[in-house]
Design a protein around this motif. Sequence first.
Motif, PDB file in Angstrom:
ATOM      1  N   ARG A  98       0.830  -1.204   0.000  1.00 48.36           N
ATOM      2  CA  ARG A  98       0.000   0.000   0.000  1.00 48.36           C
ATOM      3  C   ARG A  98       0.866   1.256   0.000  1.00 48.36           C
ATOM      4  NH1 ARG A  98      -4.175   2.429  -1.969  1.00 48.36           N
ATOM      5  NH2 ARG A  98      -5.214   3.886  -0.550  1.00 48.36           N
ATOM      6  N   ILE A  99       1.958   1.203   0.768  1.00 46.90           N
ATOM      7  CA  ILE A  99       2.871   2.349   0.815  1.00 46.90           C
ATOM      8  C   ILE A  99       3.473   2.593  -0.566  1.00 46.90           C
ATOM      9  CG2 ILE A  99       5.098   3.135   1.710  1.00 46.90           C
ATOM     10  CD1 ILE A  99       4.376   1.817   4.359  1.00 46.90           C
ATOM     11  N   GLU A 100       3.871   1.480  -1.208  1.00 53.33           N
ATOM     12  CA  GLU A 100       4.458   1.605  -2.542  1.00 53.33           C
ATOM     13  C   GLU A 100       3.445   2.179  -3.532  1.00 53.33           C
ATOM     14  OE1 GLU A 100       6.637  -1.229  -5.909  1.00 53.33           O
ATOM     15  OE2 GLU A 100       6.067  -2.035  -3.951  1.00 53.33           O
ATOM     16  N   GLU A 101       2.198   1.698  -3.406  1.00 55.10           N
ATOM     17  CA  GLU A 101       1.148   2.196  -4.297  1.00 55.10           C
ATOM     18  C   GLU A 101       0.912   3.689  -4.084  1.00 55.10           C
ATOM     19  OE1 GLU A 101      -3.653   1.593  -5.044  1.00 55.10           O
ATOM     20  OE2 GLU A 101      -2.536   0.157  -3.822  1.00 55.10           O
ATOM     21  N   LEU A 102       0.850   4.075  -2.791  1.00 50.43           N
ATOM     22  CA  LEU A 102       0.639   5.491  -2.486  1.00 50.43           C
ATOM     23  C   LEU A 102       1.819   6.340  -2.954  1.00 50.43           C
ATOM     24  CD1 LEU A 102      -0.910   5.211   1.094  1.00 50.43           C
ATOM     25  CD2 LEU A 102      -2.081   5.895  -1.003  1.00 50.43           C
ATOM     26  N   ALA A 103       3.027   5.774  -2.826  1.00 49.08           N
ATOM     27  CA  ALA A 103       4.214   6.502  -3.273  1.00 49.08           C
ATOM     28  C   ALA A 103       4.162   6.729  -4.785  1.00 49.08           C
ATOM     29  CB  ALA A 103       5.470   5.728  -2.901  1.00 49.08           C
ATOM     30  N   LYS A 104       3.723   5.667  -5.505  1.00 50.56           N
ATOM     31  CA  LYS A 104       3.603   5.800  -6.956  1.00 50.56           C
ATOM     32  C   LYS A 104       2.554   6.845  -7.320  1.00 50.56           C
ATOM     33  CE  LYS A 104       5.071   1.113  -8.190  1.00 50.56           C
ATOM     34  NZ  LYS A 104       4.639  -0.195  -8.743  1.00 50.56           N
ATOM     35  N   GLN A 105       1.440   6.804  -6.568  1.00 47.76           N
ATOM     36  CA  GLN A 105       0.391   7.787  -6.820  1.00 47.76           C
ATOM     37  C   GLN A 105       0.897   9.201  -6.553  1.00 47.76           C
ATOM     38  OE1 GLN A 105      -3.040   6.739  -4.514  1.00 47.76           O
ATOM     39  NE2 GLN A 105      -3.445   4.860  -5.667  1.00 47.76           N
ATOM     40  N   LYS A 106       1.716   9.309  -5.487  1.00 48.38           N
ATOM     41  CA  LYS A 106       2.265  10.620  -5.149  1.00 48.38           C
ATOM     42  C   LYS A 106       3.195  11.114  -6.252  1.00 48.38           C
ATOM     43  CE  LYS A 106       4.882  13.068  -1.572  1.00 48.38           C
ATOM     44  NZ  LYS A 106       5.583  12.947  -0.272  1.00 48.38           N
TER      45      LYS A 106
END
Length: 293
Positions: A218-226
């Motif tokens: 989830r962190i990686e996904e949010l980082a990508k979204q960011k």
Amino acid sequence: MSADKEFDAITDEVPYLEIYRLRGLQARAKLMLDRRSESEIRVASSTIEWLVNEYFYTQQEAWIRRQIENGGAVLRHLRSEDRTEHGLRELVEERRSGIDPDELDFPSEENTEPLEALEDALKEFDLDDQDFPDAKFYEYVAVLALTLITRAVQTYQGEDWPTVLWVGQPMSRMTVLGNEAVDIMEIVCRAEQLQDSLEVRKRIKFFLLDNEKGIPERIEELAKQKVSLAASLAASARHKETSQSKFKALLCWRSTGSNFSSRAAFARNKHKDYGVTERTLYGWVADHERRKV
């Protein structure tokens, strides 16, 4: 079960009795022990007996020490020279008629329910018994229920009732059985409550672990979204800046373009003013001129 064999709730089904719910309580207790062998249940039953007896003994000894240390009122029943731990212990064990039972205010078999005694005793006991491996609190409580069912049925079927009760024996037996059935029901319900609580804790733990495993993804996904959002914002900002530069450049071309020998000359001399390449500025001007035609 043969007629000459004593009833055993671990292996025998409760016979038909007026308190018919007793059979259902036995089934509920056994259901909580379905992963246990007969020998393991017997080990647990023996452990319970030892634990409860040890609990009563330690509670009595602690009470005796407190009375001696604090000069408790119960010592008045002893002569001065007998006011020792040994003397008070003898007094307690004899239960002399002149003593009010309320003065002996420590847990004992006479004033403490089996469930209460077992729960207190288990607080100080390592449940991971070699002969009852991976034991759960609720399992010991379920075994206690079977133990009390055995005792209740054996008492009901027994022949050693006091002579004074022979006349009203059926009613006396029913009264005792009914009272014990109520206690057994409380114990079975408590065991089920403990089992349910354990299952809830397991599910919560599993849920938390499952979520914890998904946190890195989830962190990686949010980082990508960011990063994607940042790139989008940057692109939008660049586009806005480029549009403003293009507008200013074309405005300059319209007002001063005649001062240059060609579009290329204008682009070569002015592209740095608008933060673009010569080719880009030339393209803007050429496109502008085509649109005018």
